[in-house]
Every structure is written in C-alpha cells, then in structure tokens.
Design a protein around this motif. Sequence first.
Motif, mmCIF file in Angstrom:
data_model
loop_
_atom_site.group_PDB
_atom_site.id
_atom_site.type_symbol
_atom_site.label_atom_id
_atom_site.label_comp_id
_atom_site.label_asym_id
_atom_site.label_seq_id
_atom_site.Cartn_x
_atom_site.Cartn_y
_atom_site.Cartn_z
ATOM 1 N N LEU A 81 -6.584 -1.646 1.769
ATOM 2 C CA LEU A 81 -5.500 -0.749 1.356
ATOM 3 C C LEU A 81 -5.990 0.685 1.522
ATOM 4 O O LEU A 81 -6.801 1.179 0.743
ATOM 5 N N ALA A 90 -1.276 3.421 1.417
ATOM 6 C CA ALA A 90 -0.757 2.316 0.616
ATOM 7 C C ALA A 90 -1.046 2.523 -0.863
ATOM 8 O O ALA A 90 -0.217 2.188 -1.717
ATOM 9 N N CYS A 150 -0.538 -2.363 4.574
ATOM 10 C CA CYS A 150 -0.244 -0.993 4.126
ATOM 11 C C CYS A 150 1.155 -0.564 4.541
ATOM 12 O O CYS A 150 1.899 0.050 3.755
ATOM 13 N N GLU A 170 4.407 0.506 2.277
ATOM 14 C CA GLU A 170 5.206 1.714 2.524
ATOM 15 C C GLU A 170 6.682 1.365 2.678
ATOM 16 O O GLU A 170 7.560 2.016 2.091
#
Length: 432
Positions: free
Chosen positions: A63, A67, A324, A328
């Motif tokens: 991550l 993220a 990630c 988003e």
Amino acid sequence: MRQRTAIVIGGGIGGLTAAVALDRRGWSVTVLERASGLEPGSASGYPAKGGGGAQPSGAGIGLAPNAQRALDTLDVGDAVRAMAAWQATGEIRLPGGRRLARTDNAAAVRRFGGPVVVAHRAELVALLAARLPEGAVRTRAAASLVDAGDPRAAGRPARVRIEGAADGREEELTADLVVAADGIHSAVRRTLFPGHPEPRYAGFTAWRLVVPAPARPYVAHETWGPGGLWGTVPLHDGRVYAYATAAVPPGGRAADDERSELLRRFGTWHHPVPALLAAADPAAVLRNDVHTAAAAPPAFHRGRVALLGDAVHPMTPNLGQGGCQAVEDAVVLADIAAPDAHLAAALTAYTRQRLPRTMDVVRRAERIGRLTTWRSRPACALRAVLMATTACLAPDLALRALDGIADWRPPGATYAARARGTGAAALPKEHE
C-alpha cells in the motif's frame, strides 16, 4: 428521504473499501461474496481460477502513500500503517547477490509523504470488514447482474441475482447502485460491455507465499534474473512475504508442487531465498498467471453500475498499484456518489476522473513488467548496467517510477491531515 441502497459484488479489498466508504456516506450497503469467507489470498490482478473476490489466505499487499491517504478518509490509515514492519532500506539485486540499487523509505517519505506499507491481505480485509455494520457482508452468495438499471429513472433500479441463498433457491435484490468488484474475470464487466476485449496474458506468471523469517538477518530486496524476479519483504508479525515471477507460457502448473518449481528456478539465488523456500509449505504457495487490461473500456460505469479495481483496470504488479488503485476507485466513487447526488452525473464524473489515471498506471506497470521477462544474457547484462548506472546518477530510481502515482491525494481533508496537521503520513516516531 429514503436511504439509498448499494450492492457491492466482491468481498476483496476494493469491494470492502467501497462498502465502508459508501456506508460512511449514508448508503445502506450489502456486500455479496461468492466464497465461503473473507480470506484473501490473491494479490490484485491475480484471481484464483474462476475469478471472484476473496481467495484462500497467504499473500501480502503493498500500500503506497496514495492508498494510505485514501484509507485515511475512512479513519483506517493509521491502523494500516501499524501493520508495517519498518525497514529503512531495500535493495535491487542480481541472483548472485550483487546490489544494483538501494531504495530508501525516508526518501519515499520526502518524495511522496509516506513509505510503502506491506501488510498481510487477511489483516487488511479483517480491518475493513470490521468497519461495516453487522450483517452487511453475505458470503456464499454468487451474484450476477440481471439489469444495470437507469440512474435517470427512479422506477428502474439495478437488479442482481444471487445463487447460493440459504434455502438453495435463487434470490433477486434491487439497489440504487451496484459496485462491481468481482475481479479480473469480471462477469459484470462482460455483461455491461460484451464486445470489450478480455484482459490479456502479460507474459509471465507469479507465485506468492508467506513464511517464517529466516534465522540469518536479511535486507528487503527485489532480485532480477533471466526471465523473472524474486522479492522478499518483512511483515510486522515476524513473517516474510515473498513473491516471484517468471516468463513462462500461460496455464502452466508444476508436475509435482509449486514449491519444487520455485526451488528449481530460484533455489540457488542469494540469501534468504533458499532459506525461505526451505521453510515454505508446498500447499501454501499460490501460483497465478498475470493479466493486464487489453484496452481501455468505454467507461467505468453503465446504468446504475460502477466497475472498480481489477474488474475494470487489471494491471501487472510491477508498480505495486493494483490494490492501491482499487482503493482510490472506492474512495473517489463514494465521495462523488453522495446520497443526495444526481447518480447519473456522479457516475459520469467517476469515469471521467478514474479512467485516464488508472489506464496510465496500467501502461506504466506493463512497461516495467516487460523488462522482467528479458532472458538473453546480453539483454540481462545491459539491463543490470543501466539499473546500476542510473542508481548512481539518480539514487531515487525506484521511486521515480511512482511519480504522479504515489503522490495522489483524495478529495477533501484526510483523517491524517486533521490529526497531524499535514497532508501525509509521516515516518514512525522513532525515525522522525
């Protein structure tokens, strides 16, 4: 006003993040997961055979700061950062152990606002699922889209059929919004865009495993060899997340077991690779072909349905952005789709914001992925020289690949920004 309803198809990280984000925005959310439990095992982009969201446990997930900031909007970013095993540096090496480049977490903090956190997928899924209301997640619920609905017509909601109801019969649900997070072989995507090209094989397969840490000290690393690579990353509980890729034909399986296949390919590489393979349980080694989006879809939505994560932009793992970008997607979708928002306009805005960005990440990850498939000795020697030379001239080589990606910030002030007075996560206190 009537509370708006949302159905999330797929209980992986992207789907659960979307569910938590929508719940916090006032939606009534139901998550439908075809598996018997929320036990993730396939890293983003590598679904187990048959697709779907959750898979057997056994893998990690990286991550990046983008993220983490997205998760900060859900007040879970600090808990995610607590999962990280702090290491100041990492290395890029050759199979014999020669170091080509060094990565620096402090440099990542300066450049992007935070380090990359590598967590066990099962822990992240448990963290997200705990933020949902009781009963919001239904497992053993294989869902299919019956009607995408019409966001401009109040009398035409989206309709989803569930197989695997408690009484064994089919069940049909309606919702104001459906979020399809059903993985790389998304059945919902095929329903919405039946003529769109399926994800294509990226030219290599991947193995993932979680094992006890070796007795001898080691440094986190990614090692590039002919036609493949190996990565070793510590987890906060003392175990190690390891991953490997190799340029092989798709659909292959070891004649004996996948640990034996890894031993044949990587068993003579530098420490700690042999020690990790010696400690691995053959039954716990995950192997999956890697796929990438063949073309940008017409949109990330149709009707009342929004596509998310691997279901719409599968990518190779070479930038560590599959999960990630799904996170988003989830946070942006929930921010746009406020309960009082005009849904048709919100979904159009979702496509407009997410399609160009994610497809750019897909292309950038694929370019790096192709480099890992080089096999000839001259090509590998040239690659090593270029990496070593660039690392000397530009020490942040590995970080520069994430420029414009890891520095992304979600809409609105994040929890971390409010709590710490900054827009980004910082180093652990002992390193401040």
